[in-house]
Design a protein around this motif. Structure first.
Motif: not given
Length: 328
Positions: A217, A228, A230-233, A250-251, A289
């Protein structure tokens, strides 16, 4: 009259001395500023070069594990059911890419590597090996392959346990070896675990301990945190010179966070704010990715990708490196 003249001369002399001291002070200050090094700015890398494009042999269209050697990099791709995996070997100097052969049956795929999310290379007595984390729990959570040129053979599989329970891992790297053991660093999400294995064991259990966790974070990329994040893989990770490189996606945006001093890390550790990587790809708007990363020969940071121009695109997965970066 004489007294007034003397007084005036004294005032002038004092003014001259003060002016001289001020001039000398300014000169010293200027010299010091020229000698002082400029403050170091954060190193940020956001361009890359593509060395090879990976195919989709045996319907294996999703890039997963990635490992970097001194001459070649190795990329694993899997099919949609994770019951087939293929391995590509790419020569770093010219991008020549070869689909490797399964020496156990003569095919060009394996059925036991699961999701094959990360790979690490190892050598012993002139033999070369790959360890692959399958993201499965149980006796096939870590698989060992021996490879000779572009042919590989399955020579081991292992159970990973944490607190007595089978544990699936998404990342693996080797931190050290001695005459008896290989010492691993495993990753699951943002948590890192340590475990070891006898050097020549072909089976067994690796009992891991919780080593440290990653703070994401507060991580800075090009000087700023990501709202964002925490939305990353998470994907696999790289290890070099007591430092780990952690890719997240992320995307169509991929970043790489850097964490130092891993050998003594404990608790929750912070990312290096002075080194970061990011690719925001307009050329591949559906997905960019980064799957795995690794440093070769102390210089380039190499990585593999899943890249899509649109849903269903499987033609652009590749092997790349970040421009201008050197880990030396």
């Amino acid at each position: 009259m004489k007294w007034r003249f003397t007084e005036r001369m004294a005032v002038m002399a004092q003014t001259w001395r003060s002016s001289k001291r001020l001039t000398l002070f300014i000169a010293i200050l200027l010299c010091a500023s020229m000698l002082m090094p400029a403050a170091a700015s954060a190193a940020y890398y956001n361009t890359y070069s593509t060395v090879a494009t990976l195919g989709n042999a045996n319907d294996c269209y999703a890039a997963q594990g990635f490992a970097v050697g001194s001459t070649y990099v190795y990329s694993v791709k899997v099919n949609g059911d994770n019951n087939k995996a293929v391995i590509y070997r790419t020569k770093m100097s010219d991008g020549t890419t070869t689909l490797m052969t399964n020496g156990d049956n003569g095919s060009t795929y394996a059925t036991y590597l699961g999701h094959a999310n990360d790979v690490v290379l190892s050598s012993n007595d002139g033999n070369y090996y790959m360890f692959v984390v399958t993201m499965n729990a149980g006796s096939m959570s870590l698989v060992k392959l021996k490879y000779v040129g572009t042919t590989y053979y399955k020579v081991g599989n292992y159970t990973i346990k944490y607190d007595g329970a089978d544990k699936a891992m998404s990342g693996v790297k080797i931190t050290s070896k001695d005459a008896s053991n290989i010492n691993f660093l495993f990753k699951s999400g943002r948590t890192l675990y340590r475990g070891s294995l006898p050097l020549t064991a072909s089976s067994g259990t690796i009992h891991v301990t919780n080593s440290f966790s990653l703070n994401i974070e507060d991580a800075k990329v090009n000087g700023s945190t990501i709202s964002n994040i925490t939305s990353y893989a998470f994907q696999g990770f790289g290890y070099y010179n007591n430092t780990i490189y952690v890719p997240m996606t992320y995307k169509n945006v991929s970043i790489v966070l850097v964490y130092r001093n891993i050998s003594t890390a404990s608790g929750t550790i912070q990312a290096d704010p002075n080194l970061s990587f990011r690719v925001t790809s307009s050329a591949f708007p559906d997905l960019f990715e980064i799957e795995g990363v690794g440093v070769a020969n102390g210089d380039k940071l190499w990585f593999s990708t899943n890249r899509r121009t649109e849903p269903g695109d499987t033609a652009h997965d590749g092997v790349h490196y970040f421009n201008d970066f050197s880990a030396s």
